[in-house]
Design a protein around this motif. Structure first.
Motif, PDB file in Angstrom:
ATOM      1  N   LEU A  89       0.853  -1.189   0.000  1.00  0.00           N
ATOM      2  CA  LEU A  89       0.000   0.000   0.000  1.00  0.00           C
ATOM      3  C   LEU A  89       0.887   1.237   0.000  1.00  0.00           C
ATOM      4  O   LEU A  89       1.793   1.355   0.848  1.00  0.00           O
ATOM      5  CB  LEU A  89      -0.919   0.026   1.230  1.00  0.00           C
ATOM      6  CG  LEU A  89      -2.034  -1.012   1.161  1.00  0.00           C
ATOM      7  CD1 LEU A  89      -1.729  -2.173   2.082  1.00  0.00           C
ATOM      8  CD2 LEU A  89      -3.376  -0.394   1.517  1.00  0.00           C
ATOM      9  N   ASP A  90       0.644   2.112  -0.967  1.00  0.00           N
ATOM     10  CA  ASP A  90       1.380   3.368  -1.077  1.00  0.00           C
ATOM     11  C   ASP A  90       0.509   4.451  -0.437  1.00  0.00           C
ATOM     12  O   ASP A  90      -0.440   4.942  -1.047  1.00  0.00           O
ATOM     13  CB  ASP A  90       1.626   3.655  -2.571  1.00  0.00           C
ATOM     14  CG  ASP A  90       2.187   5.050  -2.826  1.00  0.00           C
ATOM     15  OD1 ASP A  90       2.346   5.831  -1.868  1.00  0.00           O
ATOM     16  OD2 ASP A  90       2.462   5.358  -4.012  1.00  0.00           O
ATOM     17  N   ALA A  91       0.834   4.769   0.830  1.00  0.00           N
ATOM     18  CA  ALA A  91       0.034   5.774   1.530  1.00  0.00           C
ATOM     19  C   ALA A  91       0.642   7.156   1.276  1.00  0.00           C
ATOM     20  O   ALA A  91       1.487   7.634   2.037  1.00  0.00           O
ATOM     21  CB  ALA A  91      -0.024   5.449   3.020  1.00  0.00           C
TER      22      ALA A  91
ATOM     23  N   ALA B 132       4.236   4.806   4.151  1.00  0.00           N
ATOM     24  CA  ALA B 132       3.642   6.140   4.055  1.00  0.00           C
ATOM     25  C   ALA B 132       4.747   7.123   3.673  1.00  0.00           C
ATOM     26  O   ALA B 132       5.901   6.962   4.079  1.00  0.00           O
ATOM     27  CB  ALA B 132       3.019   6.528   5.386  1.00  0.00           C
ATOM     28  N   THR B 133       4.378   8.133   2.892  1.00  0.00           N
ATOM     29  CA  THR B 133       5.404   9.051   2.385  1.00  0.00           C
ATOM     30  C   THR B 133       5.229  10.457   2.980  1.00  0.00           C
ATOM     31  O   THR B 133       4.935  10.591   4.158  1.00  0.00           O
ATOM     32  CB  THR B 133       5.407   9.026   0.836  1.00  0.00           C
ATOM     33  OG1 THR B 133       4.066   9.203   0.373  1.00  0.00           O
ATOM     34  CG2 THR B 133       5.952   7.702   0.309  1.00  0.00           C
ATOM     35  N   ALA B 134       5.391  11.483   2.132  1.00  0.00           N
ATOM     36  CA  ALA B 134       5.608  12.834   2.650  1.00  0.00           C
ATOM     37  C   ALA B 134       4.466  13.409   3.498  1.00  0.00           C
ATOM     38  O   ALA B 134       4.716  14.196   4.413  1.00  0.00           O
ATOM     39  CB  ALA B 134       5.917  13.769   1.494  1.00  0.00           C
TER      40      ALA B 134
ATOM     41  N   GLU C 111      14.745   6.585   1.043  1.00  0.00           N
ATOM     42  CA  GLU C 111      14.205   5.279   0.623  1.00  0.00           C
ATOM     43  C   GLU C 111      13.259   5.445  -0.556  1.00  0.00           C
ATOM     44  O   GLU C 111      13.282   4.664  -1.514  1.00  0.00           O
ATOM     45  CB  GLU C 111      13.416   4.636   1.772  1.00  0.00           C
ATOM     46  CG  GLU C 111      14.240   4.093   2.889  1.00  0.00           C
ATOM     47  CD  GLU C 111      13.337   3.520   3.978  1.00  0.00           C
ATOM     48  OE1 GLU C 111      13.084   2.318   3.964  1.00  0.00           O
ATOM     49  OE2 GLU C 111      12.864   4.297   4.842  1.00  0.00           O
ATOM     50  N   GLU C 112      12.423   6.475  -0.475  1.00  0.00           N
ATOM     51  CA  GLU C 112      11.438   6.713  -1.542  1.00  0.00           C
ATOM     52  C   GLU C 112      12.155   6.905  -2.882  1.00  0.00           C
ATOM     53  O   GLU C 112      11.759   6.349  -3.903  1.00  0.00           O
ATOM     54  CB  GLU C 112      10.596   7.940  -1.181  1.00  0.00           C
ATOM     55  CG  GLU C 112       9.301   8.047  -1.947  1.00  0.00           C
ATOM     56  CD  GLU C 112       8.482   9.264  -1.509  1.00  0.00           C
ATOM     57  OE1 GLU C 112       8.877   9.947  -0.544  1.00  0.00           O
ATOM     58  OE2 GLU C 112       7.447   9.529  -2.145  1.00  0.00           O
ATOM     59  N   GLY C 113      13.235   7.694  -2.859  1.00  0.00           N
ATOM     60  CA  GLY C 113      14.022   7.919  -4.067  1.00  0.00           C
ATOM     61  C   GLY C 113      14.681   6.634  -4.540  1.00  0.00           C
ATOM     62  O   GLY C 113      14.623   6.279  -5.721  1.00  0.00           O
TER      63      GLY C 113
ATOM     64  N   GLY D 246       6.872   3.756  -9.769  1.00  0.00           N
ATOM     65  CA  GLY D 246       6.718   4.308  -8.412  1.00  0.00           C
ATOM     66  C   GLY D 246       7.615   3.519  -7.479  1.00  0.00           C
ATOM     67  O   GLY D 246       8.276   2.573  -7.908  1.00  0.00           O
ATOM     68  N   TRP D 247       7.622   3.872  -6.187  1.00  0.00           N
ATOM     69  CA  TRP D 247       8.585   3.240  -5.280  1.00  0.00           C
ATOM     70  C   TRP D 247       8.135   1.870  -4.763  1.00  0.00           C
ATOM     71  O   TRP D 247       8.935   1.112  -4.213  1.00  0.00           O
ATOM     72  CB  TRP D 247       8.874   4.170  -4.086  1.00  0.00           C
ATOM     73  CG  TRP D 247       7.648   4.531  -3.298  1.00  0.00           C
ATOM     74  CD1 TRP D 247       6.876   5.639  -3.472  1.00  0.00           C
ATOM     75  CD2 TRP D 247       7.043   3.777  -2.242  1.00  0.00           C
ATOM     76  NE1 TRP D 247       5.829   5.618  -2.596  1.00  0.00           N
ATOM     77  CE2 TRP D 247       5.908   4.496  -1.822  1.00  0.00           C
ATOM     78  CE3 TRP D 247       7.350   2.570  -1.603  1.00  0.00           C
ATOM     79  CZ2 TRP D 247       5.075   4.028  -0.805  1.00  0.00           C
ATOM     80  CZ3 TRP D 247       6.516   2.111  -0.594  1.00  0.00           C
ATOM     81  CH2 TRP D 247       5.403   2.839  -0.204  1.00  0.00           C
ATOM     82  N   THR D 248       6.846   1.530  -4.929  1.00  0.00           N
ATOM     83  CA  THR D 248       6.304   0.348  -4.227  1.00  0.00           C
ATOM     84  C   THR D 248       6.931  -0.984  -4.656  1.00  0.00           C
ATOM     85  O   THR D 248       7.222  -1.828  -3.815  1.00  0.00           O
ATOM     86  CB  THR D 248       4.778   0.255  -4.411  1.00  0.00           C
ATOM     87  OG1 THR D 248       4.478   0.413  -5.801  1.00  0.00           O
ATOM     88  CG2 THR D 248       4.061   1.322  -3.622  1.00  0.00           C
TER      89      THR D 248
HETATM   90 CA   LIG Z   1       3.911   9.349  -4.045  1.00  0.00          CA
END
Ligand SMILES: [Ca+2]
Ligand SMILES: Nc1ccn([C@@H]2O[C@H](COP(=O)(O)OP(=O)(O)OP(=O)(O)O)[C@@H](O)[C@H]2O)c(=O)n1
Length: 479
Positions: free
Chosen positions: A19-21, A96-98, A139-141, A418-420
């Protein structure tokens, strides 16, 4: 025991769920791959994406339980996609991201409550819940970069290259550009070594090769937060007494009313709420691309750089290198503006003129042409297009020439960029550090190569023989 016949053998498929929150919304992804090929590259692909209704989880700070409940519908969908007998062994991760990074900065205990609420929902599902956490910008990058290079096949070494060790490392990787609602990431392998700042430097060993990767995540420079930064900067520069502001980044005839308190309620706006004589902001669009660009420019501070080169706000950026894949809002916006369909990449001057023309169109006309697009999205494509140009051109230094190395991409094959995917590949140990042992050539290719070499040899011998012992009948023409 009765033997049941005519039953197809179950495919040996494994599943994983991420899940990309995000700050603006949550997406649930289901991935699948053949169990026996787990460590190959390019075998995992997306089979489902479920868009969670409502806000991003950080938007439920007033009613944290709802953050958990909002995920239920997509968790149900995942149960339909993954065969029931495999539910128990299918891992589920939530990152979860930004939006949550900002909420944690603002109020740690509310952020923890939101995470507990989503954990509760995920724990009660039949899947193998592996944890819900806020991932770092680094990590997201990194995971975005891994995802696109995995999907583009850039980690793959073609079998025949194994014969030519000096060529083996020649294949390049692609940089990754991600634009979210609250943060934006740039990640690539630079030419210049070493990477001057530790916090921007990552090291990976993947499939037997080392990668020194540069990454940076700009918190508050996703497109929604960047708009807030711009509005706060406009307000500071204006002398409005009643809260009316002409905004060149919205279409002529567009009107938006915002609460001043909403504008100042997060850590992105450093100055905090000022003593303003009004409580609401009345934005009135006048659709002027050039002026819009000028106002956006003010949110990039380029006055200091403690390194050999910087992007903005004193952040190190080495010279840009290689191809780039730009996804999420970079893609949504460019795709809306029809700048991804024809010959991609579209030259920078054409992108600029398209955004300029779009911004100048009256709002009633734009609304009539795209009645199905959410007003929130539609009204912001002018700002977003201009912001993307400012960020890439002025922020990162993509010149007219370098612009051509950017590919705007939504999906690669069936998988969203995307990062997932990278996150899941890493957590399930599906990317080995060393190259899995493979035969340099399959038996069939080996036999084929031998036959080909034999034929070439025969042809050369025949040619030689014909040259030096030409039969009389063929020599005639030479006299
Ligand atoms: Ca995003
Ligand atoms: N068809 C779409 C879909 C989304 N958006 C906008 O694109 C932005 C970024 O969306 P997304 O990449 O999904 O951001 P998040 O993942 O939610 O944010 P972050 O990564 O910063 O946490 C949001 O402002 C959203 O409103 C858009 O303009 N058009």
């Amino acid at each position: 025991m009765a033997v049941s016949q005519n039953k197809p053998l179950p495919k040996n498929i494994k599943y994983g769920i991420v899940l990309d929150a995000g700050s603006s919304h949550t997406n649930l992804y289901v991935y699948e791959w053949p169990a026996e090929k787990e460590n190959d590259t390019g075998v995992v692909h997306q089979v489902e994406v479920c868009k969670v209704e409502g806000l991003g989880i950080s938007g439920y700070s007033q009613d944290t339980e709802k953050a958990g409940l909002s995920l239920q519908q997509c968790m149900k969908r995942a149960q339909e996609v993954v065969p029931e007998q495999q539910h128990g062994e299918t891992p589920v991760y939530l990152g979860a991201t930004a939006g949550m990074r900002l909420l944690s900065l603002q109020n740690r205990s509310i952020a923890d409550r939101v995470l507990s609420a989503v954990e509760k929902t995920l724990h009660s599902s039949p899947f193998n819940f592996q944890g819900a956490r806020v991932i770092s910008g680094q990590e997201e990058g990194a995971y975005g970069w891994i995802t696109i290079n995995y999907l583009l096949g850039n980690f793959k070494q073609p079998g025949w290259l194994n014969f030519l060790p000096h060529l083996r490392s020649s294949r390049g990787t692609s940089g990754a550009l991600d634009l979210g609602g609250a943060s934006t990431q740039i990640t690539f392998v630079p030419d210049q070594e070493p990477i001057e700042s530790q916090e921007n430097s990552l090291h990976f060993r993947l499939y037997g090769k080392n990668y020194n990767v540069y990454t940076h995540s700009f918190l508050c420079y996703g497109k929604d937060q960047a708009l807030r930064l711009k509005l706060a900067s406009d307000l500071q520069a204006s002398s409005t007494r009643n809260g009316s502001l002409l905004d060149p980044c919205f279409h002529p005839g567009y009107l938006r009313i915002m609460n001043i308190s909403d504008l100042y309620t997060n850590p992105c706006i450093a100055n905090g709420e000022q003593q303003l004589p009004f409580t609401q902001l009345h934005l009135q669009g006048n659709g002027d691309y050039q002026r819009c660009r000028t106002t956006i420019q003010k949110i990039f501070n380029t006055s200091h750089c403690p390194y050999s080169s910087c992007s903005f706000n004193g952040i190190f950026l080495p010279p840009l290198q290689g191809e780039f894949g730009a996804f999420s809002a970079f893609y949504f916006v460019m795709n809306f503006l029809n700048l991804t369909t024809e010959k991609n990449p579209v030259p920078l001057d054409k992108v600029t003129s398209t955004v300029e023309r779009f911004c100048s169109r009256p709002w009633h006309e734009v609304k009539a042409e795209f009645p199905k697009i959410k007003e929130k999205y539609l009204s912001e494509y002018c700002f977003s297009g201009t912001y993307i140009l400012s960020l890439l051109e002025n922020g990162y230094g993509f010149t007219t020439e370098k612009w051509e190395s950017i590919q705007f991409l939504g999906k690669i094959g069936s998988s969203d960029a995307g990062w997932t995917l990278g996150y899941m590949l890493n957590l399930t140990n599906m990317i080995p550090a060393e190259k899995p042992p493979t035969r340099p050539l399959s038996h069939a290719s080996y036999v084929g190569l031998m036959v080909f070499c034999s034929l070439v040899l025969v042809a050369v011998l025949l040619l030689g023989w014909l040259t030096f012992h030409k039969p009389k009948c063929l020599q005639k023409g030479l006299i």
